[in-house]
Design an enzyme around this catalytic site. Structure first.
Site, PDB file in Angstrom:
ATOM      1  CD  GLU A   1      -2.861  -1.230   2.346  1.00 33.21           C
ATOM      2  OE1 GLU A   1      -4.025  -1.662   2.223  1.00 33.21           O
ATOM      3  OE2 GLU A   1      -2.376  -0.892   3.461  1.00 33.21           O
ATOM      4  CD  GLU A  58      -2.824  -6.798   4.134  1.00 34.93           C
ATOM      5  OE1 GLU A  58      -2.252  -5.701   4.192  1.00 34.93           O
ATOM      6  OE2 GLU A  58      -2.691  -7.572   3.151  1.00 34.93           O
TER       7      GLU A  58
END
Length: 261
Positions: free
Chosen positions: A112, A132
């Site tokens: 990210e 994740e």
């Protein structure tokens, strides 16, 4: 900075930012706040035109959130500081180019962070993932950004399965710009930064604002905002000395001298 997890180095108009938290360059709340201060200072320094973000060492760019720090009490919804996680994702008014030099494993919040840059260069051994899903949480920023950057089905596969992409596949899907031998990565990032920094900074700022603000707008709506003087960077450019300098340099058959004014 020396005794901090974030090392910075200025070279002319270029700022190098190195995430240096052994063993894996993971980001905890304190590190994120420092990064926010660093990138805010970069944004606000008129002499700096381009930033490079990279990781220390040869194995990790950044794996994202520091799970060990979380186990010790760092709240996942805690105070990340200016610019949100990693100092870049939500930093308002950042109208300067940022290059990510991905020197190794780039996953989770680290991916990210890289997605928050404008150009991504990668070492040939770099790898990318959003794991994740395997720890029962959501890659929130990536869920917003990634399907807009690469083919939808590839982005969704990464989000739903956590599978890894090597550098070649990442380049094939357009996730990264270029692959370089690890030994050449920073030299190539500096070359790219120097090229961009040699250009007109007011034009770079206008490009950043237009691209960011127009992302979810219809074409004509965005054009109307430009013609109605509703982009501050574009108006500054059109009224600048640099705008005249570009025309004069062309007429005089010489290289322009950009002052950012």
């Amino acid at each position: 900075m020396t005794d901090t997890p974030i090392k910075t180095h200025r070279d002319g108009h270029v700022l190098e930012v190195t995430l240096d938290r052994p063993k894996a360059n993971a980001i905890d709340l304190a590190t994120s706040r420092i990064m926010g201060e660093v990138f805010t200072a970069f944004r606000d320094d008129p002499d700096l035109r381009v930033a490079i973000i990279t990781g220390a060492g040869e194995k990790f760019f950044c794996p994202g959130w520091d799970l060990k720090a979380a186990a010790d009490g760092d709240a996942v919804d805690g105070d990340y500081g200016l610019g949100g996680f990693g100092g870049l994702q939500e930093l308002r008014g950042l109208n300067k180019p940022v290059i990510a030099a991905v020197n190794g494993i780039c996953c989770g919040g680290g991916l990210e962070l890289a997605l928050s840059a404008d150009i991504i260069l990668a070492a040939d051994h770099a790898s990318f993932a959003l794991p994740e899903i395997r720890s029962g949480t959501v890659a929130d920023a990536a869920s917003i950004k990634l399907p807009k950057r690469i083919p939808y089905h590839i982005a969704m596969e990464m989000l739903f399965t956590g599978r890894w992409l090597d550098a070649d596949e990442a380049a094939r899907w357009g996730l990264i710009n270029h692959i370089h031998p690890a030994a050449d990565l920073m030299a190539e990032a500096r070359r790219m930064a120097a090229l961009i920094a040699s250009g007109p900074p007011l034009v770079n700022a206008a490009i950043k604002e237009i691209v960011r603000e127009a992302e979810d707008m219809k074409f004509q709506d965005a054009m109307n905002r430009i013609t109605k003087s509703q982009f501050a960077t574009v108006e500054r450019l059109y009224r600048s000395e640099d705008q005249l300098e570009g025309a004069r340099a062309f007429a005089e058959k010489r290289d322009p001298v950009w002052k950012g004014k």
